[in-house]
Design a protein around this motif. Structure first.
Motif, PDB file in Angstrom:
ATOM      1  N   THR A  20      15.701   7.738 -50.960  1.00  0.00           N
ATOM      2  CA  THR A  20      16.031   6.269 -51.126  1.00  0.00           C
ATOM      3  C   THR A  20      17.403   6.203 -51.715  1.00  0.00           C
ATOM      4  O   THR A  20      18.161   5.390 -51.601  1.00  0.00           O
ATOM      5  CB  THR A  20      14.999   5.597 -52.335  1.00  0.00           C
ATOM      6  OG1 THR A  20      13.989   5.778 -51.793  1.00  0.00           O
ATOM      7  CG2 THR A  20      15.424   4.436 -52.626  1.00  0.00           C
ATOM      8  N   GLY A  41       9.575   6.492 -55.548  1.00  0.00           N
ATOM      9  CA  GLY A  41       8.962   7.745 -55.891  1.00  0.00           C
ATOM     10  C   GLY A  41       8.322   7.711 -57.279  1.00  0.00           C
ATOM     11  O   GLY A  41       7.026   8.116 -57.120  1.00  0.00           O
ATOM     12  N   ARG A  48       5.860  14.549 -52.442  1.00  0.00           N
ATOM     13  CA  ARG A  48       6.332  13.427 -51.669  1.00  0.00           C
ATOM     14  C   ARG A  48       7.148  12.418 -52.689  1.00  0.00           C
ATOM     15  O   ARG A  48       7.934  11.882 -52.099  1.00  0.00           O
ATOM     16  CB  ARG A  48       4.860  12.831 -51.306  1.00  0.00           C
ATOM     17  CG  ARG A  48       4.358  13.508 -50.169  1.00  0.00           C
ATOM     18  CD  ARG A  48       3.018  12.804 -50.094  1.00  0.00           C
ATOM     19  NE  ARG A  48       2.191  13.391 -48.875  1.00  0.00           N
ATOM     20  CZ  ARG A  48       0.677  13.263 -48.784  1.00  0.00           C
ATOM     21  NH1 ARG A  48       0.134  12.492 -49.684  1.00  0.00           N
ATOM     22  NH2 ARG A  48       0.104  13.781 -47.790  1.00  0.00           N
ATOM     23  N   ASN A  99       8.616  -0.017 -50.301  1.00  0.00           N
ATOM     24  CA  ASN A  99       7.600   1.348 -50.223  1.00  0.00           C
ATOM     25  C   ASN A  99       6.216   1.291 -50.034  1.00  0.00           C
ATOM     26  O   ASN A  99       5.529   2.137 -49.699  1.00  0.00           O
ATOM     27  CB  ASN A  99       7.963   2.233 -51.372  1.00  0.00           C
ATOM     28  CG  ASN A  99       9.508   2.680 -51.511  1.00  0.00           C
ATOM     29  OD1 ASN A  99       9.984   2.915 -50.348  1.00  0.00           O
ATOM     30  ND2 ASN A  99       9.725   3.100 -52.557  1.00  0.00           N
ATOM     31  N   GLN A 139       4.610   2.712 -46.831  1.00  0.00           N
ATOM     32  CA  GLN A 139       4.511   4.287 -46.869  1.00  0.00           C
ATOM     33  C   GLN A 139       3.649   4.659 -48.105  1.00  0.00           C
ATOM     34  O   GLN A 139       2.760   5.696 -47.820  1.00  0.00           O
ATOM     35  CB  GLN A 139       6.009   4.758 -47.374  1.00  0.00           C
ATOM     36  CG  GLN A 139       5.975   6.370 -47.303  1.00  0.00           C
ATOM     37  CD  GLN A 139       5.750   7.125 -46.032  1.00  0.00           C
ATOM     38  OE1 GLN A 139       6.618   7.276 -45.056  1.00  0.00           O
ATOM     39  NE2 GLN A 139       4.584   7.639 -45.885  1.00  0.00           N
ATOM     40  N   LEU A 165      10.585  11.286 -52.061  1.00  0.00           N
ATOM     41  CA  LEU A 165      10.926   9.564 -51.621  1.00  0.00           C
ATOM     42  C   LEU A 165      12.105   9.250 -52.431  1.00  0.00           C
ATOM     43  O   LEU A 165      12.791   8.410 -52.152  1.00  0.00           O
ATOM     44  CB  LEU A 165       9.630   8.993 -51.891  1.00  0.00           C
ATOM     45  CG  LEU A 165       9.794   7.390 -51.925  1.00  0.00           C
ATOM     46  CD1 LEU A 165      10.137   7.068 -50.329  1.00  0.00           C
ATOM     47  CD2 LEU A 165       8.232   6.833 -52.126  1.00  0.00           C
TER      48      LEU A 165
END
Length: 224
Positions: free
Chosen positions: A187, A81, A179, A4, A7, A183
């Protein structure tokens, strides 16, 4: 999660924005989320001559962010996340502050160092537990920010950065809380959601400091 990082770097970069040197910002001159003091320490570590942070390249800023913040809060080993929520907190307000709030929410020893105990507790969380910790972490972060003496100057930008444009969690809102939860959910699904940012607002930035924000304008799917 290490996968991640790209991102997270994009989102952090959008929140931090470009160069800012606000007179009320205790962090001083900052570009791409990197303060002059942090940049100086990084250049010394590499044995390179000191330079103004203004104009730092995206690649170098991301290397510093990964080394100085993401790795030090264990973002490579935290659940998806939650990794981003903690990492953005660290960039904005310091590694120790972010680590302590994470530990407080998880109910483990609060020492400001993300180690095996903290990571184990985070990785025992259920899917719902991850979302609950993200929400509690962001709420704790806001409580901390509201206590800062610069809240009157930067509070609106900080709120937009952490909580987004609207209260609660929305699929297309731009707050860290939105977000991060999305996320985490993406996932767990069979697809990966790629979020395409909108324009950055002027006048926000890095914090103790300030914060820049963006809007999520659309989402599309690609095979996992």
């Amino acid at each position: 999660m290490r996968s991640n990082y790209p991102q997270m770097q994009r989102w952090i970069g959008l929140s931090e924005g470009g160069f800012i040197d606000h007179p009320d910002d205790p962090g001083g001159a900052t570009d791409r989320g990197i303060t002059q003091a942090t940049f100086d320490a990084w250049r010394r570590r590499l044995g390179e001559p000191l330079e103004p942070v203004r104009g730092i390249s995206k690649a170098e800023a991301e290397r510093i962010i990964a080394f100085q913040y993401l790795d030090r809060v264990g973002a490579d080993e935290l659940p998806a996340g939650l990794d981003y929520a903690v990492a953005d907190f660290a960039v904005n307000s310091g590694v120790s502050r972010a680590a302590r709030e994470l530990q407080r929410v998880l109910g483990v020893t609060v020492d400001g160092v993300v180690g095996v105990q903290t990571l184990a507790a985070a990785n025992r969380l259920s899917a719902q537990g991850v979302e609950e910790v993200i929400i509690a972490l962001c709420e704790g972060r806001m409580a901390f920010l509201k206590r800062l003496r610069h809240w009157g100057t930067f509070g609106r930008g900080w709120t937009r950065r952490v909580m987004g444009e609207r209260p609660g969690i929305q699929h297309r809102d731009n707050g860290v809380i939105d977000r991060a939860v999305m996320l985490a959910r993406a996932t767990r699904s069979t697809t990966v959601n790629t979020l395409v940012p909108g324009p950055v607002r002027a006048g926000q930035g890095k914090g103790d400091p300030t914060a820049r924000s963006c809007a999520l304008t659309r989402m599309f799917r690609r095979p996992a």
